[in-house]
Design a protein around this motif. Structure first.
Motif, PDB file in Angstrom:
ATOM      1  N   LYS A 195       0.113  -0.837   0.067  1.00 35.04           N
ATOM      2  CA  LYS A 195       0.377   0.019  -0.151  1.00 35.04           C
ATOM      3  C   LYS A 195       0.811   0.997   0.099  1.00 35.04           C
ATOM      4  N   SER A 196       1.766   0.702   0.834  1.00 31.55           N
ATOM      5  CA  SER A 196       2.755   2.106   0.729  1.00 31.55           C
ATOM      6  C   SER A 196       3.958   2.569  -0.140  1.00 31.55           C
ATOM      7  N   GLY A 197       3.448   1.629  -1.655  1.00 29.50           N
ATOM      8  CA  GLY A 197       4.293   1.419  -3.048  1.00 29.50           C
ATOM      9  C   GLY A 197       5.498   0.881  -2.804  1.00 29.50           C
ATOM     10  N   ALA A 198       5.212  -0.159  -2.099  1.00 23.89           N
ATOM     11  CA  ALA A 198       7.249  -0.069  -1.922  1.00 23.89           C
ATOM     12  C   ALA A 198       7.439  -1.382  -2.739  1.00 23.89           C
ATOM     13  N   ASP A 199       8.620  -1.679  -3.162  1.00 19.80           N
ATOM     14  CA  ASP A 199       8.835  -3.093  -4.224  1.00 19.80           C
ATOM     15  C   ASP A 199       8.798  -4.433  -2.874  1.00 19.80           C
ATOM     16  N   GLU A 287      -6.185  -8.309   1.694  1.00 20.67           N
ATOM     17  CA  GLU A 287      -6.107  -7.537   0.386  1.00 20.67           C
ATOM     18  C   GLU A 287      -7.811  -6.793   0.040  1.00 20.67           C
ATOM     19  N   GLN A 288      -8.436  -7.669   0.764  1.00 22.83           N
ATOM     20  CA  GLN A 288      -9.628  -7.688   0.298  1.00 22.83           C
ATOM     21  C   GLN A 288     -10.044  -6.113   1.198  1.00 22.83           C
ATOM     22  N   MET A 289      -9.677  -6.242   2.821  1.00 18.62           N
ATOM     23  CA  MET A 289     -10.324  -5.139   3.257  1.00 18.62           C
ATOM     24  C   MET A 289      -9.420  -3.837   3.010  1.00 18.62           C
ATOM     25  N   THR A 290      -8.127  -3.892   3.277  1.00 18.27           N
ATOM     26  CA  THR A 290      -7.257  -2.496   1.942  1.00 18.27           C
ATOM     27  C   THR A 290      -7.521  -2.387   0.631  1.00 18.27           C
ATOM     28  N   GLY A 291      -7.934  -2.736   0.321  1.00 14.40           N
ATOM     29  CA  GLY A 291      -7.624  -2.473  -1.412  1.00 14.40           C
ATOM     30  C   GLY A 291      -6.524  -2.315  -2.244  1.00 14.40           C
ATOM     31  N   VAL A 292      -5.686  -3.997  -1.664  1.00 12.66           N
ATOM     32  CA  VAL A 292      -4.097  -3.583  -2.226  1.00 12.66           C
ATOM     33  C   VAL A 292      -4.196  -5.141  -2.549  1.00 12.66           C
ATOM     34  N   GLU A 293      -3.630  -4.896  -3.582  1.00 15.57           N
ATOM     35  CA  GLU A 293      -3.244  -6.821  -3.797  1.00 15.57           C
ATOM     36  C   GLU A 293      -1.297  -6.990  -3.973  1.00 15.57           C
TER      37      GLU A 293
END
Ligand code: NAP
Length: 296
Positions: A195-199, A287-293
């Motif tokens: 979510k933070s955009g990290a690799d 992932e579903q709770m936070t909207g990120v994969e």
């Protein structure tokens, strides 16, 4: 004298364990409810029996590796169960993960026929079963364990006598509490990084070697990054084990807040038809709770 081994239950774990028993040179008789799953072991030299009772008739040490408490009760005590074919002096070794209380009841029933019992659940997953590197947690009589030890050595690397009948299962349930909470912590760390955009693969590489390092990070996280949720250890079996933990802790009025939370979160996997994925699919709930994969 070479002990004759019987094996009931040839699932993800039972089948490779059977191969290792054969590889160690023990004569082996097997039975599986779905008979086709016995073909491979038959080709390797195992005798295929028509019931658990018949397995017991041909064996000195009978291993059961089925799913849940009622399944062990059925293959051991039910019609055509092991108890009807086992002779006095033989040993039943249940390596499934089941209730400590049901384990003690089965041990008592077998004792009346002078059949000894060990509860010997395992940790190490399918990989450990294939490679013969399982951890084996044993409840029961120490002398019986010494008799069975050569068979355990064909299946596992670490064999620990925990205590009397039921204590092997208590140990395994403690193991499962640590497993699911490791899964939860891994999932939260990976979701946060993504979510933070990290690799995320770089994050994994860095944190695996430090204080956060865990079996889950080494074995499950790489599969998550590949989006490969094949089992391993099924969500359905993980939930079965947590149910056993919750039942046992309720009996003791023991609070296990982290385990209870994970049990509830994993119900979401069951509701979405993901029961047959690996237990690390827990991350999908977050992932579903936070909207990120999380991807590699
Ligand atoms: P699995 O692949 O689902 O296999 C279950 C086996 O049990 C199958 O052979 C199944 O027969 C048999 N079975 C279930 N209910 C039965 C019944 N009522 N009567 C007769 N046979 C029955 O499961 P698994 O992964 O091998 O797990 C087996 C046990 O090991 C479980 O207690 C599990 O919690 C424990 N365990 C698993 C792992 C793991 O990573 N997989 C790790 C540690 C411990 P069919 O073929 O006819 O369905």
């Amino acid at each position: 004298m070479t002990e004759r081994i019987g094996l009931v239950g040839l699932g993800i774990m039972g089948k490779p364990m059977g191969k290792n028993v054969l590889k160690a040179g023990f004569p082996l008789t097997v039975w599986n409810r779905t008979i086709s799953r016995a073909e491979e072991l038959k080709a390797l030299g195992a005798r295929v029996a028509s019931s658990p009772k018949e397995v017991a008739e041909h064996s000195d040490i009978i291993i059961t590796m089925v799913s849940d408490s009622p399944d062990v009760q059925q293959v051991v005590l039910g019609d055509d169960g092991v108890i009807h074919g086992a002779r006095a002096g033989s040993v039943l070794v249940d390596m499934s993960t089941i209730s400590p209380q049901v384990t003690r009841e089965i041990a008592n029933a077998l004792q009346e026929k002078q059949v000894a019992m060990l509860d010997a659940p395992v940790s190490g997953g399918e990989k450990g079963a294939v490679e013969g590197t399982l951890s084996i947690m044993v409840g029961g009589d120490a002398a019986v364990l010494e008799r069975v030890r050569p068979v355990f050595e064909a299946l596992g690397k670490r064999i620990v006598h925990v205590g009397v009948n039921g204590m092997g299962q208590v140990c395994k349930l403690a193991n499962q509490i640590a497993v699911v909470l490791n899964n939860l912590s891994m999932s939260e760390a990976l979701v946060f990084a993504a979510k933070s955009g990290a690799d995320v693969s770089k994050v994994l590489e860095a944190i695996q070697a430090g204080a956060a390092g865990s079996w889950a990070l080494n074995n499950y996280a790489p599969k998550i990054l590949r989006r490969d949720f094949s089992p391993g250890f099924l969500v359905s079996l993980q939930q079965k084990d947590l149910r056993l933990v919750m039942e046992a802790s309720r009996e003791m009025n023991l609070a296990l807040p982290g385990t209870a939370l994970t049990y509830e979160l994993q119900k979401s996997l069951q509701a979405h038809g993901l029961e047959r994925e690996g237990n690390f699919a827990l991350i999908k709930v977050l992932e579903q709770m936070t909207g990120v994969e999380v991807k590699g």
